[in-house]
Design an enzyme around this catalytic site. Sequence first.
Site, short mmCIF file in Angstrom:
data_model
loop_
_atom_site.label_atom_id
_atom_site.label_comp_id
_atom_site.label_asym_id
_atom_site.label_seq_id
_atom_site.Cartn_x
_atom_site.Cartn_y
_atom_site.Cartn_z
CB CYS A 100 -0.98 -0.05 1.17
SG CYS A 100 -2.42 1.00 0.93
CG HIS A 212 -3.51 -3.50 4.06
ND1 HIS A 212 -2.38 -2.92 4.57
CD2 HIS A 212 -4.09 -2.54 3.29
CE1 HIS A 212 -2.28 -1.67 4.15
NE2 HIS A 212 -3.31 -1.41 3.36
N1 GLN Z 1 -1.80 6.86 2.07
C1 GLN Z 1 -2.07 5.91 1.13
C2 GLN Z 1 -3.45 5.93 0.51
O1 GLN Z 1 -4.46 6.21 1.15
C3 GLN Z 1 -1.73 4.54 1.67
C4 GLN Z 1 -2.72 3.97 2.63
C5 GLN Z 1 -2.26 2.69 3.21
O2 GLN Z 1 -1.07 2.39 3.23
N2 GLN Z 1 -3.18 1.90 3.72
O3 GLN Z 1 -3.54 5.64 -0.67
#
Ligand code: GLN
Length: 272
Positions: A100, A212
Amino acid sequence: MNSLQMSITIGWLYPKLMSTYGDRGNVITIQRRAQWRGYEVTVLPLDQNSTADDIKSVDVIVGGGAQDRQQEIVMRDLQGTKAEAMRNKIENGTPGVFTCGSPQLLGNYYEPGFGQRIEGLGILDLVSIHPGENTQRCIGNLVIEVTASRLAEELTAMLGTKPYLVGFENHGGRTKLGTVEPLGKVVYGLGNNGEDGTEGAFYRNAIATYSHGPLLPKNPFVADWLIQTALRCKYQQEITLTSLDDTLATQGREAMLKKLKVSLPNVVSTKV
Ligand code: GLN
């Protein structure tokens, strides 16, 4: 050399800043699955207190998700010799799993919903843009078929069937790939941008994903691929891992696929 004399060091990127949605489970999964086979494992946090030499010393890298603010802090720290060390590690084939926010940092840039563009390390040819706080986040279960050619081939050889990954995505940013190969194609969920059907990226031995879950406990064969690749790179010899009983993980995957009404040609079971 046998497994009792071999060791791996897991480099864990910014554990306090980048471990949203249980991504530390990826570290634990690699650690335990290597230890159960008799390998010695060290977990080395790579954070503001680390040096470029620390980065150079690791055999496998794990990077989790992060909120936009944390991503900015990390990018301010990951500059100069540290950035160079990360680039060299990935270019030289050190395996890793980046979830992510981490792939967003390894890409060319990330544009948050508001505020300044965060320049990335430019290791993965991709860009990520958050279309703004009024746009829906990409949240929900995610199933992909791994299509990155070498990885798909190696996982298929391990599993005896096509590799599918089960995960959970939660991101505002939309990622568009440049020349980098996608990790896979979306079977259920949204993936990189909800439009082109791609999910994640695969470069050298770096797996980038929006999954995740955390990813590895749900898909333990990917952890085994990372361990095997790390050991092969480090010891320059053929390594075959002994098999583990993954009945529970397989049942978990099957239950999720059933719930999502996704029917795959062959649901994978783990056997190395
Ligand atoms: N900040 C990033 C987004 O919202 C990553 C979010 C995350 O790592 N869950 O796209």
